[in-house]
Design a protein around this motif. Structure first.
Motif, mmCIF file in Angstrom:
data_model
loop_
_atom_site.group_PDB
_atom_site.id
_atom_site.type_symbol
_atom_site.label_atom_id
_atom_site.label_comp_id
_atom_site.label_asym_id
_atom_site.label_seq_id
_atom_site.Cartn_x
_atom_site.Cartn_y
_atom_site.Cartn_z
ATOM 1 N N CYS A 204 -27.586 59.748 112.779
ATOM 2 C CA CYS A 204 -28.126 60.112 114.154
ATOM 3 C C CYS A 204 -28.015 61.407 114.337
ATOM 4 O O CYS A 204 -28.925 62.015 115.107
ATOM 5 C CB CYS A 204 -26.923 59.230 115.016
ATOM 6 S SG CYS A 204 -27.098 57.625 115.065
ATOM 7 N N ARG A 208 -31.339 63.698 115.535
ATOM 8 C CA ARG A 208 -31.169 64.356 117.232
ATOM 9 C C ARG A 208 -31.994 65.637 116.835
ATOM 10 O O ARG A 208 -32.708 66.206 117.621
ATOM 11 C CB ARG A 208 -29.901 64.659 117.541
ATOM 12 C CG ARG A 208 -29.275 63.306 118.062
ATOM 13 C CD ARG A 208 -28.134 63.642 119.017
ATOM 14 N NE ARG A 208 -27.006 64.198 118.421
ATOM 15 C CZ ARG A 208 -26.061 63.590 117.515
ATOM 16 N NH1 ARG A 208 -26.039 62.074 117.714
ATOM 17 N NH2 ARG A 208 -25.177 64.106 117.211
ATOM 18 N N LEU A 228 -31.341 62.553 124.582
ATOM 19 C CA LEU A 228 -30.258 61.398 125.040
ATOM 20 C C LEU A 228 -30.976 59.796 124.761
ATOM 21 O O LEU A 228 -30.480 58.942 124.107
ATOM 22 C CB LEU A 228 -29.672 61.575 126.311
ATOM 23 C CG LEU A 228 -28.597 60.625 126.612
ATOM 24 C CD1 LEU A 228 -27.361 60.610 125.506
ATOM 25 C CD2 LEU A 228 -27.956 60.968 127.900
ATOM 26 N N HIS A 231 -31.917 59.044 121.344
ATOM 27 C CA HIS A 231 -30.563 59.107 120.487
ATOM 28 C C HIS A 231 -30.254 57.805 120.792
ATOM 29 O O HIS A 231 -29.749 56.903 119.865
ATOM 30 C CB HIS A 231 -29.630 60.174 120.923
ATOM 31 C CG HIS A 231 -28.278 59.596 120.361
ATOM 32 N ND1 HIS A 231 -28.034 59.718 118.979
ATOM 33 C CD2 HIS A 231 -27.318 58.973 121.214
ATOM 34 C CE1 HIS A 231 -26.807 59.387 118.954
ATOM 35 N NE2 HIS A 231 -26.311 58.643 120.086
ATOM 36 N N GLU A 232 -30.187 57.035 122.001
ATOM 37 C CA GLU A 232 -29.404 55.873 122.205
ATOM 38 C C GLU A 232 -30.246 54.525 121.442
ATOM 39 O O GLU A 232 -29.651 53.825 121.185
ATOM 40 C CB GLU A 232 -29.530 55.602 123.775
ATOM 41 C CG GLU A 232 -28.516 56.202 124.285
ATOM 42 C CD GLU A 232 -26.956 56.264 124.228
ATOM 43 O OE1 GLU A 232 -26.584 55.124 123.390
ATOM 44 O OE2 GLU A 232 -26.160 57.118 124.232
ATOM 45 N N ALA A 235 -29.444 55.243 117.720
ATOM 46 C CA ALA A 235 -28.102 54.805 117.500
ATOM 47 C C ALA A 235 -28.046 53.086 117.595
ATOM 48 O O ALA A 235 -27.338 52.388 116.569
ATOM 49 C CB ALA A 235 -27.101 55.302 118.662
ATOM 50 N N THR A 239 -27.087 51.155 113.763
ATOM 51 C CA THR A 239 -26.006 50.281 114.055
ATOM 52 C C THR A 239 -26.619 48.505 113.361
ATOM 53 O O THR A 239 -25.773 48.111 112.859
ATOM 54 C CB THR A 239 -25.323 50.258 115.364
ATOM 55 O OG1 THR A 239 -24.962 51.336 115.830
ATOM 56 C CG2 THR A 239 -24.196 49.329 115.507
ATOM 57 N N LEU A 280 -16.677 46.840 129.478
ATOM 58 C CA LEU A 280 -16.972 48.189 128.949
ATOM 59 C C LEU A 280 -17.880 47.703 127.712
ATOM 60 O O LEU A 280 -18.093 48.720 126.731
ATOM 61 C CB LEU A 280 -15.781 48.727 128.379
ATOM 62 C CG LEU A 280 -14.937 49.421 129.644
ATOM 63 C CD1 LEU A 280 -13.586 49.996 129.049
ATOM 64 C CD2 LEU A 280 -15.686 50.418 130.505
ATOM 65 N N ARG A 284 -25.402 49.403 127.706
ATOM 66 C CA ARG A 284 -25.586 50.854 128.562
ATOM 67 C C ARG A 284 -26.453 51.788 127.821
ATOM 68 O O ARG A 284 -27.351 52.462 128.419
ATOM 69 C CB ARG A 284 -24.314 51.537 128.665
ATOM 70 C CG ARG A 284 -23.461 50.768 129.748
ATOM 71 C CD ARG A 284 -22.024 51.671 129.699
ATOM 72 N NE ARG A 284 -21.280 51.030 130.999
ATOM 73 C CZ ARG A 284 -20.678 49.673 131.050
ATOM 74 N NH1 ARG A 284 -20.907 48.931 130.173
ATOM 75 N NH2 ARG A 284 -20.137 49.350 131.941
ATOM 76 N N LEU A 288 -29.423 53.237 129.838
ATOM 77 C CA LEU A 288 -29.492 54.790 130.083
ATOM 78 C C LEU A 288 -30.941 55.445 129.550
ATOM 79 O O LEU A 288 -31.531 56.188 130.333
ATOM 80 C CB LEU A 288 -28.486 55.246 129.259
ATOM 81 C CG LEU A 288 -28.196 56.828 129.642
ATOM 82 C CD1 LEU A 288 -27.840 57.199 131.052
ATOM 83 C CD2 LEU A 288 -26.997 57.535 128.533
ATOM 84 N N ASP B 201 -20.848 60.774 118.683
ATOM 85 C CA ASP B 201 -21.922 60.026 118.888
ATOM 86 C C ASP B 201 -21.331 58.595 118.284
ATOM 87 O O ASP B 201 -20.272 58.262 117.754
ATOM 88 C CB ASP B 201 -23.262 60.330 118.471
ATOM 89 C CG ASP B 201 -23.196 60.601 116.801
ATOM 90 O OD1 ASP B 201 -22.273 59.971 116.408
ATOM 91 O OD2 ASP B 201 -24.183 61.259 116.272
ATOM 92 N N ALA B 202 -22.429 57.439 118.044
ATOM 93 C CA ALA B 202 -21.975 56.136 117.596
ATOM 94 C C ALA B 202 -21.436 56.417 116.211
ATOM 95 O O ALA B 202 -20.540 55.440 115.829
ATOM 96 C CB ALA B 202 -23.207 55.365 117.584
ATOM 97 N N ASP B 234 -22.715 60.746 123.484
ATOM 98 C CA ASP B 234 -23.543 59.531 123.935
ATOM 99 C C ASP B 234 -22.871 58.342 124.549
ATOM 100 O O ASP B 234 -21.518 58.544 124.717
ATOM 101 C CB ASP B 234 -24.249 59.107 122.684
ATOM 102 C CG ASP B 234 -23.504 58.215 121.559
ATOM 103 O OD1 ASP B 234 -22.101 58.251 121.916
ATOM 104 O OD2 ASP B 234 -24.079 57.897 120.535
ATOM 105 N N VAL B 235 -23.294 57.410 124.788
ATOM 106 C CA VAL B 235 -22.641 56.190 125.312
ATOM 107 C C VAL B 235 -21.680 55.579 124.498
ATOM 108 O O VAL B 235 -20.596 55.261 125.130
ATOM 109 C CB VAL B 235 -23.733 55.042 125.593
ATOM 110 C CG1 VAL B 235 -23.163 53.732 125.970
ATOM 111 C CG2 VAL B 235 -24.737 55.463 126.682
ATOM 112 N N SER B 236 -21.956 55.542 123.086
ATOM 113 C CA SER B 236 -20.629 55.018 122.354
ATOM 114 C C SER B 236 -19.394 55.634 122.616
ATOM 115 O O SER B 236 -18.373 55.153 122.699
ATOM 116 C CB SER B 236 -21.189 54.810 120.886
ATOM 117 O OG SER B 236 -22.106 53.950 120.762
ATOM 118 N N ARG B 239 -17.811 55.512 125.942
ATOM 119 C CA ARG B 239 -17.039 54.233 125.936
ATOM 120 C C ARG B 239 -15.608 54.426 125.587
ATOM 121 O O ARG B 239 -14.718 53.952 126.043
ATOM 122 C CB ARG B 239 -17.889 53.233 125.044
ATOM 123 C CG ARG B 239 -17.110 51.732 125.284
ATOM 124 C CD ARG B 239 -17.748 50.611 124.566
ATOM 125 N NE ARG B 239 -18.968 50.323 125.241
ATOM 126 C CZ ARG B 239 -20.110 50.514 124.683
ATOM 127 N NH1 ARG B 239 -20.188 51.260 123.545
ATOM 128 N NH2 ARG B 239 -21.226 50.111 125.368
#
Lengths: 314, 279
Positions: A204, A208, A228, A231-232, A235, A239, A280, A284, A288, B201-202, B234-236, B239
């Motif tokens: 990641c 970026r 951002l 990246h999301e 990611a 994953t 949670l 997201r 986002l 980040d994640a 980031d989001v991860s 969280r």
């Protein structure tokens, strides 16, 4: 207690979504006033977000009873600039009712359909059918035929499963499943051009650095937004699949970023439209990314998923 | 305060610098020792090498250091075994150990040295699973002590023996070296505040979660988390902060974010995390 004809067969267990197109205030009195009165009579919390004329009709009929409404707001102040932010605002206003666990009613008049960018609201109306399916409320969505253009009204009829036939709630003959509707109004998914830059990424941070370098060319003051958002997606792909194929190209004053993977990801066309869940857990990142980009499209990509972000170029 | 930095060589270090160095083999470790002790000797610092082997073997590790024998003779260079220095009381006591180094640095200055340069091969401490929490506590306290003491330290680890734990331990240092395997962020704790450096980040969220949990377990009351030196989140990773906030709320504690940069506002806001006006 009178028979409640204002909600058809709704039992208060799940989401019901009706489009009501009116020509004058008399039609509002006939359809909306009983809907609100019946809700209050049954002790159901009722939210009204409507135009000034509609709120005047309700005020005249309810008198002091208007104070019993959970929300009584002007539509003009409810638009948050994007459909996603507005749907999130709706979601936030309903949170206390959701936590109470009792059924409620909503009268919503999205007058923002006529403002620049507001036409995209129909997509969020479509997505609400799935995202809020388990929420115990009846949403009566009003549209003034005198102010809203027919193509926009047509879209509302395609995104609301229920309509009013003048005497009763009936299924909308024009209703389309969410994905079918979204695909019909979103920009077309065209093959990428030969002239594009691409990289297979597994890391990641390295991705970026690559994205930032390219985005600096034409993203202007939105470099951080691009970084951002991409990246999301990366990611998520790394994953799910261990790697991501990232491509970018310019077209018609816009820059497209595509992130594709071969993992068992989501192919849901509505992904990222709806507000994330209250817990949670996940969801997201895509939400986002959609909030940052001018457009986000999702398609199945072999066994995996491809997501495109579109940003205007500076 | 020094930003997160990746090192190529163990040089250009100053007082307060706290380095995590994952060495590939003995030759790599010998180079680190020679580089950093040569620099430190040139600056008039006292040199301390701590390792998990017999003193003769430690001396061999310093074979590439010019003037080694003379410095051993005159006391500028000192060698300690792990057992002698870290387990003097029979068990590893993080806070006492930090105090030992603080006192060593002060003694060095009193003796006329410019400061203290320490290289510790702490592989055995990291790989002792039972002592993991104590080691994290030790590194956090060490980082805080370094900030106010004329000492420069390199925590060296055998990358092959430490394995996956490397990233978590390295993140307790603002200067890091492990080719291609740096965690990319650092976490420090001092005076009731966690400070974050680099990029979260994640891929680093798991290490971040474990380190933040360790801080939560070792502290009470309000915890400030300063994001001023964080270049990306980031989001991860957001969280992880949201989960920490929930955990703390259950214990009537409060997590406060400070130094939030503009680019961090949105991922944090996705969890209703806010830290005042963004920078």
């Amino acid at each position: 207690m009178t028979v409640d004809n204002s909600v058809g067969g709704w039992t208060g267990q799940r989401f019901a979504h009706e489009a009501f197109v009116y020509d004058d205030e008399a039609a509002v009195r006939e359809r909306v006033v009983p809907f609100v009165e019946q809700g209050l009579e049954q002790g159901q919390a009722t939210i009204v977000v409507a135009s000034e004329p509609v709120r005047e009709v309700l005020s005249a009929h309810l008198g002091p009873g208007v104070d019993d409404l959970a929300v009584f707001a002007d539509s003009a102040g409810f638009w948050q600039g994007t459909g996603q932010a507005t749907l999130a605002a709706y979601h936030e206003s309903m949170r206390p009712l959701l936590e109470e666990g009792r059924p409620w009613r909503l009268v919503g008049e999205p007058t923002w359909l006529t403002v620049p960018g507001g036409e995209a609201w129909s997509r969020f109306e479509a997505v609400a059918n799935d995202a809020f399916a388990e929420y115990p409320y009846y949403s009566l969505c009003l549209h003034d035929r005198r102010r809203v253009a027919q193509p926009l009204i047509d879209n509302q009829l395609r995104t609301h499963p229920l309509v009013w036939d003048g005497a009763a709630v009936v299924p909308s003959p024009d209703y389309e499943p969410t994905e079918q509707f979204l695909r019909s109004v979103e920009p077309a998914w065209v093959p990428p051009p030969q002239e594009r830059e691409a990289a297979l990424v597994t890391d990641c941070a390295a991705a970026r650095r690559w994205v930032r370098e390219l985005a600096a060319r034409d993203a202007g003051d939105r470099v951080d937004d691009v970084l951002l958002a991409v990246h999301e997606l990366v990611a998520n792909s790394v994953t799910a699949a261990g790697s991501a194929q990232v491509s970018t190209w310019a077209v018609n004053g816009h820059r497209v970023w595509e992130v594709a993977d071969a993992g068992p990801g989501l192919h849901d066309a509505s992904a990222g439209y709806a507000p994330p869940p209250l817990d949670l857990l996940g969801g997201r990142g895509l939400w986002l990314a959609r909030s940052l980009a001018d457009e986000l499209l999702v398609r199945q990509h072999g066994p995996g998923t491809a997501v495109r972000l579109v940003f205007s170029r500076s | 305060m020094t930003a997160l930095r990746r090192l190529e060589r163990a040089v250009d270090l100053d007082h307060g610098d706290h380095v995590a160095w994952a060495y590939e083999d003995r030759a790599d470790l010998r180079t680190v020792l020679a580089d950093t002790f040569t620099e430190a000797a040139g600056r008039g610092e006292q040199l301390v090498y701590v390792g998990n082997r017999h003193p003769a073997a430690l001396c061999d590790d310093l074979a590439d250091l010019d003037g080694r024998d003379a410095m051993l003779e005159n006391g500028r260079l000192r060698l300690h075994s792990i057992a002698e220095l870290y387990h003097a009381t029979g068990r590893f006591e993080p806070r006492a150990q930090v105090e030992t180094f603080r006192a060593e640095a002060q003694r060095a200055v009193s003796a006329g040295y410019h400061g203290l340069r320490v290289v510790g091969d702490v592989t055995d401490l990291v790989t002792d699973a039972a002592g993991h929490a104590a080691f994290v506590d030790y590194e956090l306290a060490l980082e805080a002590m370094y900030a106010v003491t004329p000492v420069t330290g390199i925590c060296a680890f055998d990358r092959h023996r430490v394995g996956e734990q490397w990233r978590e331990i390295a993140a307790l240092h603002r200067l890091q070296r492990a080719v291609g395997q740096e965690p990319g962020f650092a976490l420090t704790y001092a005076s009731g505040a966690v400070r974050l450096f680099g990029e979260l980040d994640a891929s680093s969220a798991a290490e971040f979660r474990r380190l933040l949990d360790a801080v939560l377990a070792a502290t009470t009351g309000v915890l400030e988390v300063d994001l001023d030196r964080l270049d990306f989140i980031d989001v991860s990773a957001s969280r992880v902060l949201a989960e920490a906030r929930e955990t703390m709320a259950c214990a009537n504690r409060d997590l406060q974010l400070t130094g939030v940069r503009r680019a961090a506002v949105l991922p944090l806001a996705a969890f209703n995390l806010h830290g005042g006006a963004p920078r």
